[in-house]
Design an enzyme around this catalytic site. Sequence first.
Site, short mmCIF file in Angstrom:
data_model
loop_
_atom_site.label_atom_id
_atom_site.label_comp_id
_atom_site.label_asym_id
_atom_site.label_seq_id
_atom_site.Cartn_x
_atom_site.Cartn_y
_atom_site.Cartn_z
N GLY A 248 -3.68 -11.31 2.93
CA GLY A 248 -4.78 -10.80 2.12
C GLY A 248 -5.90 -10.14 2.90
N GLU A 290 0.09 -14.77 6.99
CA GLU A 290 1.11 -13.86 6.46
C GLU A 290 0.52 -12.50 6.11
OE1 GLU A 290 1.81 -16.33 2.98
OE2 GLU A 290 3.61 -17.07 3.93
N GLY A 292 0.34 -8.65 5.36
CA GLY A 292 1.27 -7.59 4.97
C GLY A 292 0.55 -6.25 5.11
N ARG A 293 -0.35 -6.02 4.17
CA ARG A 293 -1.12 -4.78 4.13
C ARG A 293 -1.78 -4.44 5.48
NH1 ARG A 293 -3.26 -3.20 -0.62
NH2 ARG A 293 -3.09 -5.36 -1.32
N ARG A 330 0.16 2.78 -6.91
CA ARG A 330 -1.05 1.93 -6.84
C ARG A 330 -2.25 2.48 -7.60
NH1 ARG A 330 -3.47 0.70 -2.74
NH2 ARG A 330 -3.93 -1.44 -3.26
N TYR A 334 -3.53 -0.21 -10.15
CA TYR A 334 -4.75 -0.95 -9.76
C TYR A 334 -5.99 -0.07 -9.69
CZ TYR A 334 -1.06 -3.83 -7.50
OH TYR A 334 0.06 -4.56 -7.21
N CYS A 361 6.01 12.85 -15.91
CA CYS A 361 5.62 13.06 -17.30
C CYS A 361 4.82 11.86 -17.79
CB CYS A 361 6.84 13.27 -18.16
SG CYS A 361 7.57 14.85 -17.82
N GLU A 362 3.56 11.83 -17.38
CA GLU A 362 2.73 10.67 -17.63
C GLU A 362 1.30 11.08 -17.26
OE1 GLU A 362 3.87 7.29 -18.28
OE2 GLU A 362 1.74 6.82 -18.35
N TYR A 390 2.83 -1.21 0.30
CA TYR A 390 2.99 -1.19 -1.15
C TYR A 390 3.12 0.22 -1.71
CZ TYR A 390 1.50 -5.95 -0.23
OH TYR A 390 1.40 -7.21 0.28
C1 LIG Z 1 1.43 -10.67 -0.98
C2 LIG Z 1 1.39 -11.89 -0.16
C3 LIG Z 1 1.03 -11.81 1.19
C4 LIG Z 1 0.58 -10.55 1.85
O1 LIG Z 1 -0.61 -10.06 1.31
P1 LIG Z 1 -1.36 -8.82 2.00
O2 LIG Z 1 -2.52 -8.60 1.11
O3 LIG Z 1 -0.41 -7.68 2.00
O4 LIG Z 1 -1.74 -9.25 3.37
C5 LIG Z 1 1.09 -12.97 1.92
N1 LIG Z 1 1.49 -14.15 1.38
C6 LIG Z 1 1.83 -14.23 0.08
C7 LIG Z 1 2.26 -15.53 -0.46
C8 LIG Z 1 1.79 -13.12 -0.72
O5 LIG Z 1 2.13 -13.23 -2.00
#
Ligand SMILES: *Cc1c(COP(=O)(O)O)cnc(C)c1O
Length: 443
Positions: A248, A290, A292-293, A330, A334, A361-362, A390
């Site tokens: 996150g 964890e 991701g982004r 996105r 969002y 088409c949207e 994403y």
């Molecule tokens: C989506 C998610 C992440 C990664 O979130 P980011 O905002 O991309 O860092 C990590 N852990 C869990 C459980 C998630 O659902």
Amino acid sequence: MYLHGTSKINSSGHLEIGGCDTVDLKQTYGTPLYIMDEALIRQRCREYMDAFRASGLPFQVAYASKAFCVKAMCRLVDDEGLSLDVVSEGELYTALQAGFPADRIHFHGNNKTPEELEMAISAQIGCFVVDNFIEMQMLQALAEEKNVSVNILLRVTPGVEAHTHEYISTGQTDSKFGFDIGNGSAFEAVKQASGSRNLKLLGLHSHIGSQIFEVDGFQLAVSRVAEFSLEVKRELNVTFKVINLGGGFGIRYTEGDTPLAVAEYVKAITDAVKKFFAEDYPQLPEIWVEPGRSIVGDAGTTLYTVGTSKDIPGVRKYVAVDGGMTDNPRPALYESKYEAMLANRGLDRAEETVSIAGKCCESGDMLIWDLELPKVNSGDLLAVSCTGAYNYSMASNYNRIRRPAVVFVQNGHSDLVVRRESFEDITACDLVPERIAKQPSFK
Ligand SMILES: *Cc1c(COP(=O)(O)O)cnc(C)c1O
């Protein structure tokens, strides 16, 4: 447009990424094209690893593969020594196909199917993040049947709401994810899990949301999880070896976004762990995160070719590109904001305000509203920054549009890591019953 990582404007006035001129990339690979700055991905991985090493705590950094999950990305992440989160059999399959070490794979999700659990047990992955009681029972039964012991974390909702868009908050009590600490369900889960013969309870998992710019949410989550851990130790004599604080961590999409440096998030988390677990806990837990982004988001740029435009005097000018919500859903999902520039005219001054539309088409298929650009012509190249997370992973074939190619760029080299879908790919899964079949009318 803010220039992330190795992005720069070269002497021809073209946007260059990883030493590759984007005008050349268009010639070679066509558009739309996802361009990933490999050096920036590696840099982000190292920022996490270095910050944790500096903390002195044992740790794992697991890349949340849902942000961008392809084999080459799994290879990069393995190369940098990170672990990997998967949330489906498709992501697990991708990781295994890429040769990612199974013992560093963690399996997430609120509705893992029996088939997914079987596949992951057979692959001997490192850990399951158990989300609910039904899953726990299913996993116990499958592990017993196979006569193996599996590592688990329990996903808990600590009742912390991250300051973020409503659709991407998951730490609050009213969530589809995890066992709630507040209502006793997490306590019951610990009791059951620690008594299960084939489940080895390593600890807890908490993920409070996404695109978070402050550290207070993480600190609060650590304090809640620590308080709960102490209660569990007192009442059940169960201690946790691992605390996973999820992902996150925010990134800069546009000017208004003010993320902290990776090291600051990590320091806030590890300091909070040292503070809240210090008293009465036998040993400081191993910390997992964890991201991701924040690993891939700002490393990605999408390159489009400008096609048509529509000027509505006194209202606005729409400029359409050869992609849209199919490669970047996105903004439609969002209301996400992005920055962009003309990649072939990086030195030209802004002259007009336009809104960037996709080709679907949207009416909701808009990528950017009110963007300042030089006078745009058909055939110009539009680069949208920060599309690494994403975007490809959420891309669709709506309107039967083929998914774009993805290239990794570094040191003046480009490598295709996902080829553009072909027409054959588009109909590959279609079947026509014999009774209505006919020969193809186009080849
Ligand atoms: C989506 C998610 C992440 C990664 O979130 P980011 O905002 O991309 O860092 C990590 N852990 C869990 C459980 C998630 O659902």
